[in-house]
Design a protein around this motif. Structure first.
Motif, mmCIF file in Angstrom:
data_model
loop_
_atom_site.group_PDB
_atom_site.id
_atom_site.type_symbol
_atom_site.label_atom_id
_atom_site.label_comp_id
_atom_site.label_asym_id
_atom_site.label_seq_id
_atom_site.Cartn_x
_atom_site.Cartn_y
_atom_site.Cartn_z
ATOM 1 N N UNK A 270 0.865 -1.184 0.000
ATOM 2 C CA UNK A 270 0.000 0.000 0.000
ATOM 3 C C UNK A 270 0.894 1.224 0.000
ATOM 4 N N UNK A 271 0.835 1.987 -1.074
ATOM 5 C CA UNK A 271 1.678 3.175 -1.217
ATOM 6 C C UNK A 271 0.917 4.404 -0.738
ATOM 7 N N UNK A 272 1.527 5.141 0.178
ATOM 8 C CA UNK A 272 0.969 6.403 0.654
ATOM 9 C C UNK A 272 2.067 7.457 0.616
ATOM 10 N N UNK A 273 1.668 8.702 0.648
ATOM 11 C CA UNK A 273 2.636 9.792 0.601
ATOM 12 C C UNK A 273 3.550 9.754 1.817
ATOM 13 N N UNK A 274 4.790 10.080 1.586
ATOM 14 C CA UNK A 274 5.765 10.135 2.666
ATOM 15 C C UNK A 274 7.130 10.422 2.094
ATOM 16 N N UNK A 275 8.062 10.847 2.933
ATOM 17 C CA UNK A 275 9.402 11.156 2.427
ATOM 18 C C UNK A 275 10.094 9.896 1.914
ATOM 19 N N UNK A 276 10.860 10.045 0.868
ATOM 20 C CA UNK A 276 11.616 8.943 0.304
ATOM 21 C C UNK A 276 13.089 9.309 0.277
ATOM 22 N N UNK A 277 13.911 8.310 0.468
ATOM 23 C CA UNK A 277 15.343 8.502 0.436
ATOM 24 C C UNK A 277 15.782 8.791 -0.984
#
Length: 189
Positions: A178-185
């Motif tokens: 489940x993909x949700x918005x959030x910071x990514x490296x």
């Protein structure tokens, strides 16, 4: 297309903020149906840490089951789900799952998730670990489960507890697809 089904189990470990935020994030996902099981200790801990009632937690989920209802749909592999996250996961719940002790609906649902080869994520909360904790985590990992302590990441320089919780929730949900918005490296450069 029907909604994906995710089982969310809440046990009595500290870290109820992760469970509540996860349910809030999932509520905004129109293609995910949540199935919630909360242990008695989970209810007590939510009340203690967040001043929330059982009814307020239940209102965040699409379907709610009594932890004592071992005859519920979640107790059968015939009820298809896309996985289960136990957030937070106490050492008692971890031990029951590691040893196949399906003594309540939360641990039975986890057992079903493992036997059906579905994704099981346990957000374990305890520190420091003793040897029994480590062995139980190893056993669950060998069975195909994922042990995911909700540890904050500082590489993206969070400015609040809420940002740290959101990042952890996004990472846990990613583990069940489940993909949700959030910071990514993006690297150090």
């Amino acid at each position: 297309m029907s909604a994906r089904r995710l089982v969310v189990g809440i046990s009595g470990a500290t870290g109820a903020i992760h469970a509540v935020r996860m349910l809030q994030v999932l509520r905004a996902q129109t293609d995910v149906e949540t199935h919630l099981v909360v242990s008695a200790s989970g209810v007590l801990n939510i009340r203690h840490e967040l001043d929330m009632s059982r009814q307020e937690i239940h209102a965040l989920a699409d379907h709610v089951y009594s932890v004592r209802d071992v005859g519920a749909a979640l107790a059968s592999g015939g009820f298809h789900t896309d996985g289960m996250i136990v957030v937070p996961c106490s050492m008692r719940t971890l031990a029951a799952i590691a040893h196949g002790l399906s003594d309540n609906l939360l641990t039975r649902a986890a057992d079903v998730t493992l036997k059906e080869r579905r994704r099981l994520v346990l957000m374990v909360r305890e520190t420091p670990f003793n040897l029994a904790h480590l062995r139980n985590m190893t056993a669950v990992t060998e069975m195909g489960g994922i042990v995911f302590p909700p540890l904050p990441a500082f590489y993206y320089r969070p400015s609040s507890i809420e940002e740290m919780v959101d990042h952890t929730v996004a990472k846990a949900l990613d583990l069940v697809g489940i993909k949700v918005a959030g910071p990514e490296w993006t690297g150090t450069i």
